[in-house]
Design an enzyme around this catalytic site. Structure first.
Site, short mmCIF file in Angstrom:
data_model
loop_
_atom_site.label_atom_id
_atom_site.label_comp_id
_atom_site.label_asym_id
_atom_site.label_seq_id
_atom_site.Cartn_x
_atom_site.Cartn_y
_atom_site.Cartn_z
N THR A 92 55.02 108.40 9.53
CA THR A 92 53.59 109.19 8.72
C THR A 92 54.46 109.15 7.11
O THR A 92 53.87 109.23 6.88
CB THR A 92 53.20 110.26 9.31
OG1 THR A 92 52.52 109.34 10.51
CG2 THR A 92 51.72 111.06 9.08
N HIS B 72 58.22 117.76 12.89
CA HIS B 72 57.99 117.77 14.57
C HIS B 72 58.16 118.03 15.80
O HIS B 72 59.45 118.58 15.38
CB HIS B 72 58.22 116.16 14.55
CG HIS B 72 57.50 115.40 13.97
ND1 HIS B 72 57.25 115.05 12.76
CD2 HIS B 72 55.66 114.59 14.39
CE1 HIS B 72 56.18 114.16 12.44
NE2 HIS B 72 55.36 113.76 14.14
N HIS B 73 58.26 117.98 17.08
CA HIS B 73 58.94 118.50 18.17
C HIS B 73 60.43 117.61 18.16
O HIS B 73 61.22 116.68 17.59
CB HIS B 73 57.89 117.55 19.31
CG HIS B 73 57.90 116.66 19.65
ND1 HIS B 73 58.70 116.06 20.27
CD2 HIS B 73 56.59 115.59 19.53
CE1 HIS B 73 58.08 114.73 20.14
NE2 HIS B 73 56.86 114.48 19.80
N LYS C 82 60.94 114.38 19.27
CA LYS C 82 60.95 112.67 17.82
C LYS C 82 62.84 112.48 17.87
O LYS C 82 62.85 113.73 16.57
CB LYS C 82 60.47 113.13 17.44
CG LYS C 82 60.11 112.05 16.43
CD LYS C 82 58.67 112.30 15.38
CE LYS C 82 58.74 111.45 14.64
NZ LYS C 82 58.62 109.77 14.75
N THR D 48 57.54 104.44 15.83
CA THR D 48 58.08 104.77 14.87
C THR D 48 59.87 104.00 14.94
O THR D 48 60.02 103.81 15.77
CB THR D 48 57.95 105.69 13.87
OG1 THR D 48 58.53 106.85 14.98
CG2 THR D 48 56.04 105.68 13.91
N GLY E 228 52.05 102.44 17.96
CA GLY E 228 52.86 103.06 17.42
C GLY E 228 53.33 103.51 17.04
O GLY E 228 54.25 104.53 16.91
#
Length: 252
Positions: A147, A136-137, A140, A77, A75
């Protein structure tokens, strides 16, 4: 199921807990301090590896698993320009690989709704501009999120007025396809705005705007558990299978 966890940050720990809850065994944990142990010898006792690491290490991690004959769920990215190489290797070796940019069931429903909406607008010849915003946080580092890219591809694949995407990401150094001025984007470019703040697990909004109205699709993740659960379910699905898979296969 005996699983290897590759990447033992917040996601890795959530995955470990869910594996335990669902009656599985964590047979191997790989993190930065023992990265050298990710090899065929250590993977021998595992049925599947679940990989959530960094854009810089994901390719080599997944390749190692495939070359060792271990099924792998990933997962990570921010690196997927090389994903087709690993998918080809998986098929060549008769292995098993599952990749998704987001393992949340709700997000994957959003992907489907977004594609359908773009296709409906195309059929109606309606004039809507499209923009995507992802939040996002601060930990990241890659932008835009995987996504957001998947959402953009869903629009581009179904709406002829959009051909490419660009990313407006002030303050994010490793943003891909960067634009410094979203207002200057060409009409055929879909602008993805990336924001990093607080501890937000992930919010994605796709806005379709005409001169007369605005239609929005939005999804907000409350916590990382939903992502970890999806990854474990994907690992359960992958065990015993051969080939290249994604969330569309899991959701059929």
């Amino acid at each position: 199921m005996k699983a290897a966890i590759i990447g033992y940050g917040k996601m890795g720990r959530e995955i470990e807990q869910i594996l335990k809850e669902r009656g599985h065994e964590t047979a191997l944990i790989i993190d930065t301090d023992n990265a050298a142990e990710l090899d065929a010898a250590h993977l021998t006792e595992t049925d599947v590896a679940i990989e959530f690491t960094t854009p810089q290490t994901a390719y080599d991690n997944i390749r190692t698993c495939l070359e060792a004959g271990t099924a792998v769920v990933s997962g990570t990215t921010g690196w997927t320009g090389r994903l087709p190489e690993l998918q080809a290797l998986c098929r060549e070796r008769g292995g098993a690989m599952f990749y998704a940019s987001n393992y949340c069931l709700g997000v994957n429903l959003l992907f489907r709704l977004n594609r359908e909406l773009a296709a409906m607008i195309e059929r109606l010849h309606a004039t809507y501009d499209v923009r995507i915003k992802e939040i996002h946080h601060t930990q990241k580092k890659d932008a835009p999120s995987g996504t957001a890219i998947t959402l953009a591809e869903g629009v581009i694949g179904n709406l002829t007025t959009k051909r490419t995407w660009v990313n407006y990401a002030p303050g994010i150094e490793c943003a891909a396809n960067r634009t410094e001025d979203p207002a200057a984007a060409a009409p055929e470019q879909l602008v993805i705005s990336s924001v990093r703040e607080g501890t937000v697990p992930g919010t994605h909004t796709v806005s379709y705007e005409s001169e007369d109205d605005v239609l929005e699709l939005r999804h907000t993740i409350k916590n990382r558990r939903t992502l970890a659960l999806g990854a474990v379910v994907a690992a359960e699905f992958l065990c015993g299978r051969k080939g290249v898979f994604g969330m569309e296969d899991l959701m059929q």
